[in-house]
Design an enzyme around this catalytic site. Sequence first.
Site, PDB file in Angstrom:
ATOM      1  N   GLU A 310      -7.356  -8.817   9.066  1.00  0.00           N
ATOM      2  CA  GLU A 310      -6.424  -7.701   9.142  1.00  0.00           C
ATOM      3  C   GLU A 310      -6.360  -7.065  10.516  1.00  0.00           C
ATOM      4  O   GLU A 310      -6.308  -5.838  10.619  1.00  0.00           O
ATOM      5  CB  GLU A 310      -6.810  -6.666   8.088  1.00  0.00           C
ATOM      6  CG  GLU A 310      -8.172  -5.979   8.297  1.00  0.00           C
ATOM      7  CD  GLU A 310      -9.360  -6.674   7.668  1.00  0.00           C
ATOM      8  OE1 GLU A 310      -9.273  -7.899   7.419  1.00  0.00           O
ATOM      9  OE2 GLU A 310     -10.390  -6.027   7.427  1.00  0.00           O
ATOM     10  N   HIS A 334      -2.622  -8.404   0.920  1.00  0.00           N
ATOM     11  CA  HIS A 334      -4.005  -7.961   1.151  1.00  0.00           C
ATOM     12  C   HIS A 334      -4.193  -7.470   2.591  1.00  0.00           C
ATOM     13  O   HIS A 334      -4.653  -6.351   2.819  1.00  0.00           O
ATOM     14  CB  HIS A 334      -4.967  -9.114   0.834  1.00  0.00           C
ATOM     15  CG  HIS A 334      -6.409  -8.764   1.015  1.00  0.00           C
ATOM     16  ND1 HIS A 334      -7.216  -8.363  -0.026  1.00  0.00           N
ATOM     17  CD2 HIS A 334      -7.192  -8.740   2.121  1.00  0.00           C
ATOM     18  CE1 HIS A 334      -8.423  -8.095   0.438  1.00  0.00           C
ATOM     19  NE2 HIS A 334      -8.444  -8.326   1.742  1.00  0.00           N
ATOM     20  N   GLU A 335      -3.824  -8.308   3.548  1.00  0.00           N
ATOM     21  CA  GLU A 335      -4.046  -7.923   4.956  1.00  0.00           C
ATOM     22  C   GLU A 335      -3.209  -6.695   5.316  1.00  0.00           C
ATOM     23  O   GLU A 335      -3.652  -5.838   6.065  1.00  0.00           O
ATOM     24  CB  GLU A 335      -3.735  -9.092   5.900  1.00  0.00           C
ATOM     25  CG  GLU A 335      -4.495 -10.394   5.604  1.00  0.00           C
ATOM     26  CD  GLU A 335      -5.978 -10.238   5.345  1.00  0.00           C
ATOM     27  OE1 GLU A 335      -6.586  -9.278   5.888  1.00  0.00           O
ATOM     28  OE2 GLU A 335      -6.529 -11.048   4.579  1.00  0.00           O
ATOM     29  N   HIS A 338      -4.783  -3.478   4.220  1.00  0.00           N
ATOM     30  CA  HIS A 338      -5.848  -3.042   5.135  1.00  0.00           C
ATOM     31  C   HIS A 338      -5.325  -2.048   6.186  1.00  0.00           C
ATOM     32  O   HIS A 338      -6.116  -1.318   6.783  1.00  0.00           O
ATOM     33  CB  HIS A 338      -6.451  -4.240   5.869  1.00  0.00           C
ATOM     34  CG  HIS A 338      -7.573  -4.904   5.123  1.00  0.00           C
ATOM     35  ND1 HIS A 338      -8.693  -4.227   4.714  1.00  0.00           N
ATOM     36  CD2 HIS A 338      -7.760  -6.198   4.751  1.00  0.00           C
ATOM     37  CE1 HIS A 338      -9.516  -5.075   4.105  1.00  0.00           C
ATOM     38  NE2 HIS A 338      -8.971  -6.271   4.113  1.00  0.00           N
ATOM     39  N   GLU A 357     -12.767  -3.262   1.440  1.00  0.00           N
ATOM     40  CA  GLU A 357     -12.235  -4.397   0.674  1.00  0.00           C
ATOM     41  C   GLU A 357     -11.860  -4.060  -0.773  1.00  0.00           C
ATOM     42  O   GLU A 357     -10.892  -4.611  -1.295  1.00  0.00           O
ATOM     43  CB  GLU A 357     -13.229  -5.558   0.689  1.00  0.00           C
ATOM     44  CG  GLU A 357     -13.482  -6.144   2.082  1.00  0.00           C
ATOM     45  CD  GLU A 357     -12.228  -6.749   2.728  1.00  0.00           C
ATOM     46  OE1 GLU A 357     -11.186  -6.881   2.050  1.00  0.00           O
ATOM     47  OE2 GLU A 357     -12.310  -7.074   3.928  1.00  0.00           O
ATOM     48  N   ASP A 412     -23.295 -10.689   7.170  1.00  0.00           N
ATOM     49  CA  ASP A 412     -22.435 -11.621   6.438  1.00  0.00           C
ATOM     50  C   ASP A 412     -22.759 -11.632   4.942  1.00  0.00           C
ATOM     51  O   ASP A 412     -21.919 -12.001   4.129  1.00  0.00           O
ATOM     52  CB  ASP A 412     -22.613 -13.053   6.974  1.00  0.00           C
ATOM     53  CG  ASP A 412     -21.620 -13.362   8.084  1.00  0.00           C
ATOM     54  OD1 ASP A 412     -20.702 -12.540   8.289  1.00  0.00           O
ATOM     55  OD2 ASP A 412     -21.771 -14.409   8.738  1.00  0.00           O
ATOM     56  N   TYR A 420     -15.151  -6.762  -2.985  1.00  0.00           N
ATOM     57  CA  TYR A 420     -13.736  -7.030  -3.256  1.00  0.00           C
ATOM     58  C   TYR A 420     -13.406  -6.735  -4.726  1.00  0.00           C
ATOM     59  O   TYR A 420     -12.707  -5.767  -5.036  1.00  0.00           O
ATOM     60  CB  TYR A 420     -13.411  -8.499  -2.962  1.00  0.00           C
ATOM     61  CG  TYR A 420     -13.468  -8.876  -1.503  1.00  0.00           C
ATOM     62  CD1 TYR A 420     -12.303  -8.981  -0.751  1.00  0.00           C
ATOM     63  CD2 TYR A 420     -14.675  -9.141  -0.870  1.00  0.00           C
ATOM     64  CE1 TYR A 420     -12.342  -9.334   0.590  1.00  0.00           C
ATOM     65  CE2 TYR A 420     -14.731  -9.501   0.470  1.00  0.00           C
ATOM     66  CZ  TYR A 420     -13.557  -9.591   1.199  1.00  0.00           C
ATOM     67  OH  TYR A 420     -13.605  -9.938   2.519  1.00  0.00           O
TER      68      TYR A 420
HETATM   69 ZN   LIG Z   1      -9.837  -7.917   3.205  1.00  0.00          ZN
END
Ligand SMILES: [Zn+2]
Length: 645
Positions: A310, A334-335, A338, A357, A412, A420
């Site tokens: 994003e 989705h992006e 953001h 998210e 990560d 999400y």
């Molecule tokens: Zn995302």
Amino acid sequence: MTRWCLAARALALSALAASGGLSLGAERVDLGAIDPNFDYHSYANVDQFRVTHLDLELRVDFEFQSITGRAALELKRLDPRATQLVLDTRDLMILDVTQKATDVLGATAKNQTIWVSRPFHLEKPDPILGTALVIELPPSKRGTEAIRIDYETLPASAALQWLTPKQTARHKAFLYTNSEPIGARSWIPLQDTPQVRATYKAKVHTGVDVRAVMSAENDPKAKRTGDYTFVMPEAVPSYLIALAVGDLEFQETGPRTGVYAEKSMIKEAAREFADTESMIQANEKMFGPYRWSRYDVLVMPPSFPEGGMENPRLSFITPTVVVGDKSLVSVIAHELAHSWAGNLVGNATWRDLWLNEGFTDYMESRIMTAVYGQQRSSMEAVLGLKSLRSGLAKLKPDDQILAIDLRDRDPDAVFSEIPYEKGRLFLDYLDAKFGRERFDAFLRGYFDHFAFKSITTEQFLAYLQENLLDRFPGIVTRGQVNAWVFGPGLPADAVLPVTTMFEPVDEARTAWLAGKLAPKKLGMDWIAQQWLYFLDNMPATLPPSQMADLDKAYGFTKSPNAEIAHSWFKLVIANDYQPSFPRLEEYLKTVGRRKLIAPLYEALMKTPSGAVVAKRVFAKARPGYHPETVKAIEAIVVPKEETGE
Ligand SMILES: [Zn+2]
């Protein structure tokens, strides 16, 4: 995602925060309570200095796969006694550090720009965090200072992918950055923490045969001179600073939207993403204005490891969603979402990623409903729930909580289904309990209140308490909220998505498996999500004749839809269906999106003959993958003893 052998650092980091100095290498004894305001994934002493603006000059050298950079950092000094500025770096050669003379000499050097060298050193590198750059500064009562750093990136940099001409459609070299979560430090020395937001300007020098674009104001009409300038007037966290350089064309798709892509893809991509303006309008209607002026999309080379990133004003998007039927454009929704959740109001540390998210997934679904209807978005939601359930089955309870403890870990590790899908279900829950009208007003107020700020889970909870829980008492208790945010699994009173659209799919599958329905009659009017559900819910084994019947009727092996192909190839591997293997190998060599290839490598590694294929294909595909993808696939394909970990 890769897991490194983790060195113990949490205590050292806490000590660093407390003292402003560095004491790496302390042994971990007890992590104690989390400090929600402390970013455990940055060395930056943000309590003493804050970067407010960056001026970048970047020279991109494809031959040596290196960026030569000069980063001028404008700093707000919070502590007059501080004598060290600590920045994050990784795989950077630091050539020189200077300080703007007016800051050193005070009034005497007024109106002259003189840069004075400052002593600096690099600390011992940490496998996860990289290397702290410590710059000695005199104490100062001035409120602002400017530091300039000359540096070079190394070809090993994990946040940069250098593609050779052979690896792109147009046979021109391509470079792109991938800064989330902590990759920015490997191409810019800076305070690499989402707590800090800064505006930026950049000058980028390239060859004249390519175009540079950034997560900033881009000029689609800019001539290919090899010199490009960018301005990012809104303050963004470091993980949203992005650069791409390649043989890029531009096509407008609306008054404030457009697509950048290599020429061979530009028309298809513009058609696929034609609804972007409608998506922006749908979201604006629900959650307030779009505050970033333009929204463009950059179609990445196939090696791009994510679905999308994003980057503000310019989302980076995998080419695997350019299918021809808009079936996978939820990635764009989705992006785009953001632009509100994350980019406008974002997570202060990686523990708080769910604020970014989870909100985005919730808004993505609202956009998809507004533009493509309830039926499609409900199917996508049910598929999301399914992936959450399989994620929950694999994660230990501590990693099932939204506000995850990431101390002493690679950040990560936070990128599971939890922030999400569970985050989104939490918002679905609040939406259902308080009602759409109240909840939308709450979210609009939330985006206004925290606009261009980075916040912690605790700050969100305090805002939620005051503006929703206490305003409409007796609906949801703090205990119920805490169960969502700090408890594992899904609370018993979760409001789960449902759809009737998969019922005919289940019926057709059952009838076909029993030999009562011809393969051609399966799903005359099904859309991609129904096909995904159809393939993903097959029995463990299918005879070769049935595999052949299906493929003959629907050509799954050659599907232009990379997600459908992925689901099909999982069946191909599980059933060792050899006729599809040549195409499977080609797929693994051309697609670099981790979500679509890691499960296939995992499935192949389950049998000795599959493992042979996996190793052979990985050896060939490896040069075209992103460095992070290489690490992830290596962890699946190469046994631990061989990597020496
Ligand atoms: Zn995302």
